[in-house]
Design a protein around this motif. Structure first.
Motif, PDB file in Angstrom:
ATOM      1  N   GLY A 162       6.995  13.869   1.943  1.00  0.00           N
ATOM      2  CA  GLY A 162       5.573  13.619   2.092  1.00  0.00           C
ATOM      3  C   GLY A 162       5.158  12.170   2.175  1.00  0.00           C
ATOM      4  N   ALA A 163       6.119  11.252   2.257  1.00  0.00           N
ATOM      5  CA  ALA A 163       5.760   9.828   2.277  1.00  0.00           C
ATOM      6  C   ALA A 163       6.625   9.050   3.264  1.00  0.00           C
ATOM      7  CB  ALA A 163       5.882   9.240   0.882  1.00  0.00           C
TER       8      ALA A 163
ATOM      9  N   ILE B 275      -0.171   8.758  13.710  1.00  0.00           N
ATOM     10  CA  ILE B 275       0.619   7.546  13.897  1.00  0.00           C
ATOM     11  C   ILE B 275      -0.091   6.330  13.308  1.00  0.00           C
ATOM     12  CG2 ILE B 275      -0.354   6.995  16.161  1.00  0.00           C
ATOM     13  CD1 ILE B 275       3.335   6.604  15.045  1.00  0.00           C
ATOM     14  N   GLU B 276      -1.409   6.397  13.207  1.00  0.00           N
ATOM     15  CA  GLU B 276      -2.159   5.280  12.628  1.00  0.00           C
ATOM     16  C   GLU B 276      -1.770   5.019  11.173  1.00  0.00           C
ATOM     17  OE1 GLU B 276      -4.226   6.725  16.159  1.00  0.00           O
ATOM     18  OE2 GLU B 276      -3.525   7.763  14.339  1.00  0.00           O
ATOM     19  N   VAL B 277      -1.344   6.059  10.462  1.00  0.00           N
ATOM     20  CA  VAL B 277      -0.924   5.875   9.076  1.00  0.00           C
ATOM     21  C   VAL B 277       0.347   5.028   9.028  1.00  0.00           C
ATOM     22  CG1 VAL B 277      -0.191   7.034   6.947  1.00  0.00           C
ATOM     23  CG2 VAL B 277      -1.986   8.049   8.374  1.00  0.00           C
ATOM     24  N   LEU B 278       1.262   5.277   9.958  1.00  0.00           N
ATOM     25  CA  LEU B 278       2.463   4.448  10.037  1.00  0.00           C
ATOM     26  C   LEU B 278       2.096   2.998  10.344  1.00  0.00           C
ATOM     27  CD1 LEU B 278       5.535   4.040  10.119  1.00  0.00           C
ATOM     28  CD2 LEU B 278       5.464   4.714  12.541  1.00  0.00           C
TER      29      LEU B 278
ATOM     30  N   ILE C 139       7.856   5.142   2.992  1.00  0.00           N
ATOM     31  CA  ILE C 139       9.284   4.908   2.775  1.00  0.00           C
ATOM     32  C   ILE C 139       9.876   4.077   3.907  1.00  0.00           C
ATOM     33  CG2 ILE C 139      11.526   6.061   2.637  1.00  0.00           C
ATOM     34  CD1 ILE C 139       9.977   8.375   1.187  1.00  0.00           C
ATOM     35  N   ALA C 140       9.496   4.392   5.141  1.00  0.00           N
ATOM     36  CA  ALA C 140      10.008   3.635   6.289  1.00  0.00           C
ATOM     37  C   ALA C 140       9.571   2.174   6.222  1.00  0.00           C
ATOM     38  CB  ALA C 140       9.533   4.272   7.591  1.00  0.00           C
TER      39      ALA C 140
ATOM     40  N   GLY D 264       0.835  -1.199   0.000  1.00  0.00           N
ATOM     41  CA  GLY D 264       0.000   0.000   0.000  1.00  0.00           C
ATOM     42  C   GLY D 264       0.862   1.239   0.000  1.00  0.00           C
ATOM     43  N   PHE D 265       0.249   2.358  -0.317  1.00  0.00           N
ATOM     44  CA  PHE D 265       0.989   3.614  -0.457  1.00  0.00           C
ATOM     45  C   PHE D 265       0.233   4.726   0.251  1.00  0.00           C
ATOM     46  CE2 PHE D 265       1.796   7.565  -2.913  1.00  0.00           C
ATOM     47  CZ  PHE D 265       3.164   7.658  -2.717  1.00  0.00           C
TER      48      PHE D 265
END
Length: 239
Positions: free
Chosen positions: A148-149, A101-104, A153-154, A89-90
């Motif tokens: 912005g990503a 933090i939920e996005v991470l 990326i992580a 996913g992106f």
């Protein structure tokens, strides 16, 4: 591992924009494939084939992962020798201080945890049958970041680290583990999301499929622990 030596591979995400090309190409190479799916509309992307077994599964659920691997390992005449992880996913658009933090958590789950869990479930079968090959999809952004990503990326950098760790950990079991680092992949979903982008610079699914087939084959027996850049095809190369 070619058509003369029939084996089985799991291809997660094998009905997606990239996955459909990988599925079709591996079938043409003589593989028996087990492809989990969760979006019924995507089933039209893959061909009907005697060597293709589709199984509805949510790979975030451990019991579903086990069911996929059990199906892949059940044919003793065509042992499980390949695991290809294409699910991903992106997320982008906001800098870290504006990103919940939920996005991470979501990015780590879809890009790292699913790959880890499927590989983990498949490893005992690869070991039992004398080895095999694992291929993961990373991203060129993990080595060439853009703003912005950070969460995406992580998570993809973590996939690359997992590839390196697994390659060392299972080298004694004749299990090779490699990753691909594509640029933007030329899929219908990406074209729809970025209609004004220069699509000629994007990596083609067919090219990625050929690299994956090579990494699954015995021809790549000396390659493990690699993160391989996959760029756009250029007709000028090789002239």
């Amino acid at each position: 591992m070619t058509a003369s030596l029939p084996c089985t591979a799991i291809v997660t995400g094998g009905t997606g924009g990239l996955g459909a090309a990988v599925t079709e190409h591996l079938l043409s190479c003589g593989w028996r494939l087990v492809v989990p799916w969760c979006v019924e509309a995507e089933l039209d992307r893959v061909p009907t084939h005697a060597d293709l077994e589709l199984i509805k599964a949510d790979l975030a659920v451990d019991s579903d992962v086990e069911s996929v691997v059990e199906l892949a390992a059940k044919d003793e005449d065509r042992p499980l020798r390949g695991v290809v992880n294409l699910v991903g996913g992106f997320a982008s658009g906001r800098r870290v201080h504006d990103t919940p933090i939920e996005v991470l958590d979501e990015q780590l789950s879809i890009n790292l945890r699913i790959a880890y869990r499927v590989i983990q479930a498949g490893l005992p079968h690869l070991i039992r049958r004398g080895g095999g090959s694992v291929v993961c999809i990373g991203s060129a952004a993990s080595v060439r970041p853009f703003p912005g990503a950070a969460t995406y990326i992580a998570s993809k950098a973590a996939v690359a680290a997992l590839v390196e760790a697994l390659a060392v950990e299972y080298s004694g079991d004749d299990i090779r583990v490699n990753g691909l680092l594509p640029t933007m992949i030329d899929t219908p979903a990406n074209r729809k999301a970025m209609p004004d982008a220069d699509h000629t610079s994007w990596a083609r699914p067919a090219d990625l499929a050929e690299v994956i087939a090579f990494l699954l084959s015995d021809a790549s027996r000396a390659v493990t622990g690699a993160s391989i850049p996959v760029a756009v095809h250029s007709p000028a190369i090789g002239r």
